[in-house]
Design an enzyme around this catalytic site. Structure first.
Site, PDB file in Angstrom:
ATOM      1  CE1 TYR A 118       3.213   4.028  -3.307  1.00 33.77           C
ATOM      2  CE2 TYR A 118       1.247   2.727  -3.197  1.00 33.77           C
ATOM      3  CZ  TYR A 118       1.952   4.055  -3.403  1.00 33.77           C
ATOM      4  OH  TYR A 118       1.153   5.036  -3.480  1.00 33.77           O
ATOM      5  CE  LYS A 174      -1.385   7.406  -3.138  1.00 31.73           C
ATOM      6  NZ  LYS A 174      -1.746   8.967  -3.130  1.00 31.73           N
TER       7      LYS A 174
HETATM    8  O1  0WE Z   1       2.551   7.231  -3.365  1.00 30.83           O
HETATM    9  C1  0WE Z   1       3.742   7.271  -3.685  1.00 30.83           C
HETATM   10  C2  0WE Z   1       4.799   7.631  -2.769  1.00 30.83           C
HETATM   11  C3  0WE Z   1       4.225   8.584  -1.186  1.00 30.83           C
HETATM   12  C4  0WE Z   1       5.127   8.297  -0.008  1.00 30.83           C
HETATM   13  C5  0WE Z   1       6.406   8.840  -0.051  1.00 30.83           C
HETATM   14  C6  0WE Z   1       7.372   8.741   0.806  1.00 30.83           C
HETATM   15  C7  0WE Z   1       8.713   8.915   0.825  1.00 30.83           C
HETATM   16  C8  0WE Z   1       9.380   9.639   2.147  1.00 30.83           C
HETATM   17  C9  0WE Z   1       4.432   8.481   1.126  1.00 30.83           C
HETATM   18  N1  0WE Z   1       5.323   8.330   2.322  1.00 30.83           N
HETATM   19  C10 0WE Z   1       6.448   8.391   2.110  1.00 30.83           C
HETATM   20  N2  0WE Z   1       7.373   8.689   3.473  1.00 30.83           N
HETATM   21  C11 0WE Z   1       8.809   9.134   3.462  1.00 30.83           C
HETATM   22  O2  0WE Z   1       8.978   8.999   4.675  1.00 30.83           O
HETATM   23  N3  0WE Z   1       4.182   7.027  -4.800  1.00 30.83           N
HETATM   24  C12 0WE Z   1       3.239   6.553  -5.785  1.00 30.83           C
HETATM   25  C13 0WE Z   1       5.594   7.179  -5.380  1.00 30.83           C
HETATM   26  C14 0WE Z   1       6.212   5.907  -4.929  1.00 30.83           C
HETATM   27  O3  0WE Z   1       6.552   5.539  -3.624  1.00 30.83           O
HETATM   28  C15 0WE Z   1       7.178   4.249  -3.738  1.00 30.83           C
HETATM   29  C16 0WE Z   1       6.954   3.777  -5.115  1.00 30.83           C
HETATM   30  C17 0WE Z   1       6.521   4.748  -5.730  1.00 30.83           C
HETATM   31  C18 0WE Z   1       6.086   4.307  -7.442  1.00 30.83           C
HETATM   32  C19 0WE Z   1       7.558   3.404  -2.717  1.00 30.83           C
HETATM   33  C20 0WE Z   1       8.159   2.229  -2.624  1.00 30.83           C
HETATM   34  C21 0WE Z   1       7.871   1.487  -4.164  1.00 30.83           C
HETATM   35  C22 0WE Z   1       7.295   2.344  -5.206  1.00 30.83           C
END
Ligand code: 0WE
Length: 264
Positions: free
Chosen positions: A157, A164
């Protein structure tokens, strides 16, 4: 009659029928709110327009939150439809894909850090500033979406966790400023959900399984769980709640040691 009858809500960040923004929009609509949406790129205009129509809305306007001029333009165009509104939902996050893969210490870069914080945290304050004049004196609510990575370190993350953490501080500072206008500001920290944003992430399936097994409720949350909590927080039922981060995660974040198969 729903508990949001007579309220107007702006929902930023609808991209697909798996978006958290879609779960929230459905719950707001069910409780009687009128809705307006943004679309990030012209490619998404038709799709977002169809989602809006499904919830009785004919307001879908262009807005990429990385551009100040687009934020100004969004609220100018919105003012042609509505003289004011009551609710703004911010369901937007982005970090370049290379930031979310491998060790934080190896992957974080100046530009990755800047983009993650710009899109995922600053944009909430930028929207709040333009929304304030249209929300003033209406017992309104702002809501954003956070994640446990703001408070705890976890693999991959990475810089999104820092963004966040910034977003959650943003909630508190905005709540302090906007309380005088009777505008409340809160976040929902949602458990992991399979959305478009999550689809590219390595190991997401096994993470969902582990979180669902460890959570007190023994399951993962869905966009309907988040939508229902969002509708409550944006309603007058939550008139005494501001500056908070409410966990909608089936209880995962409160567990110190999950119970084993023998119940101990
Ligand atoms: O906040 C998120 C994900 C937000 C996000 C996702 C992406 C994927 C594609 C932000 N930027 C990008 N950029 C991209 O190119 N989450 C809470 C979901 C999430 O994402 C993770 C998680 C979780 C849970 C990434 C790694 C580990 C866990």
């Amino acid at each position: 009659m729903g508990f949001l009858a007579g309220k107007r809500a702006v929902v930023i960040g609808l991209a697909s029928n798996r978006s958290i923004a879609w779960g929230i929009a459905q719950a707001l609509h069910r409780e009687g709110a009128e809705l307006a949406f943004n679309y990030q790129t012209d490619k998404l205009a038709g799709r977002v327009g169809k989602f809006a129509a499904q919830l009785g809305s004919d307001i879908a306007l262009p807005l990429d939150v990385s551009e100040d001029r687009q934020i100004d333009g969004f609220f100018e165009q919105l003012a042609a439809h509505w003289d004011g509104f009551d609710i703004l939902v911010h369901s937007v996050a982005y970090a370049p894909a290379d930031q979310l893969d491998g060790r934080y210490i190896d992957s974080v870069s100046r530009e990755g850090f800047r983009i993650a914080h710009d899109i995922s945290s600053y944009s909430f304050a930028a929207l709040a500033r333009r929304a304030e004049p249209m929300m003033a004196g209406r017992a309104g609510a702002l809501l954003t979406l956070s994640y446990l990575g703001a408070m705890r370190a976890l693999p991959n993350y990475n810089v999104m966790g820092l963004a966040k953490a910034s977003l959650e501080a943003n909630v508190r500072f905005l709540a302090l400023d906007l309380g005088a206008q009777d505008i409340r500001v809160n976040a929902i920290s949602a458990g992991p959900i399979r959305t478009l944003a999550a689809s590219g992430i390595k190991g997401f399936r096994s993470m969902l399984a582990r979180v669902g097994a460890a959570a007190p409720l023994g399951r993962n949350v869905g966009i309907d769980d988040v939508g229902n909590a969002a509708a409550f927080l944006c309603s007058d039922l939550a008139a005494g709640i501001t500056g908070q981060v409410v966990y909608v995660d089936a209880g995962y974040s409160i567990v110190g040691l999950s119970s084993g198969s023998d119940g101990a």
